[in-house]
Design an enzyme around this catalytic site. Structure first.
Site: not given
Ligand code: FPP
Length: 259
Positions: A36, A84
């Protein structure tokens, strides 16, 4: 530039120090991470959210290598949740392309590490290209015998539990199972994680202190470790810190302190 070199040297020193303190006999078998903070990482730098997700993808290599080198048996990573889909279309599309980008870059190196890729979640609903890439990686690595790298893709803990309830009720309805036979082991056997060891440690970066519908059943006795660091900034030293902290905890599983 010079400051960056000093920072890296300092970080390498910390890693070496932490790695020396880790006891190989007390490693968690199964570690899960909620990756996250990608969006906030990008926002802080005036970059679009997708730049944060790409940076988050780039964090994977260091952490997977570290888990593999330590001898962790299973690393489960939350890559996309059933919630998501509520994000803007452009962000979902980008997230759906990341597995392909990642696997194109890293599959060879995962093969060299003898890593087995697994997934949990409803793959059916993913775009065809994402599904195909992931299935190809599952197929290619299925005969490996090293660490299991388990990607949670379109995964939701409540959905997983409901699916198990539905499958079990169906068996009761068809007379394959008696209600009295339903116990924790049987329930475990109807979850995505049925072939994996019990979850020992959950790591959540980014400062949020919640579970976000991840591994709800499996977390019953897992240790939790939180950090303020955003996932794209999460380094080997943070992973080692979490493992070390885990090793210092006393796990009682509802029992009492041994004197
Ligand atoms: C949450 O951060 C993250 C995600 C929903 C996506 C996580 C995915 C990756 C790290 C890449 C994965 C790669 C592969 C190969 C599957 P957020 O967007 O909710 O962050 P925020 O809370 O700061 O907005």
């Amino acid at each position: 530039m010079e400051l960056q070199v000093i920072d890296m040297k300092e970080s390498n020193r910390r890693e070496t120090k932490l790695a020396r303190l880790i006891s190989p006999q007390k490693l968690p078998n199964h570690v899960a991470i909620i990756m996250d903070g990608n969006g906030r990482w990008a926002n802080k730098r005036g970059l679009p959210r997708i730049a944060g997700h790409r940076a988050g993808m780039n964090t994977l290599k260091e952490i997977i290598t570290c888990a593999h080198d330590l001898g962790i048996n299973v690393l489960t990573l939350f890559a996309f949740s059933t919630e998501n889909w509520k994000r803007p279309r452009w962000e979902v599309d980008f997230l759906m392309r990341l597995p392909q980008e990642y696997l194109q870059k890293e599959l060879q190196s995962l093969m060299e590490k003898n890593i087995v890729i697994k997934t949990m979640g409803e793959l059916k609903q993913l775009p065809r290209i994402t599904k195909n890439t992931v299935r190809e990686a599952l197929q290619k690595t299925k005969n490996n015998s090293g660490m299991i790298l388990n990607f949670a893709l379109n995964y939701g803990g409540r959905h997983e539990i409901l699916n198990a309830v539905k499958a079990i009720s169906e068996k009761v309805k068809r007379g394959i199972l008696k209600t009295e036979e339903i116990n924790e082991d049987l329930f475990d056997g109807h979850l995505y994680t049925k072939d994996l060891p019990q979850l020992d440690l959950l790591i959540r970066p980014s400062g949020e202190l919640r579970i976000s519908n991840f591994l709800l059943w499996q977390l019953a006795y897992a240790e939790l470790w939180f950090t303020e660091i955003f996932w794209p900034d999460f380094k080997k030293e943070h992973f080692l810190e979490a493992i070390l902290d885990y090793q210092e905890r006393e796990r009682r599983f509802g029992g009492i302190h041994k004197l």
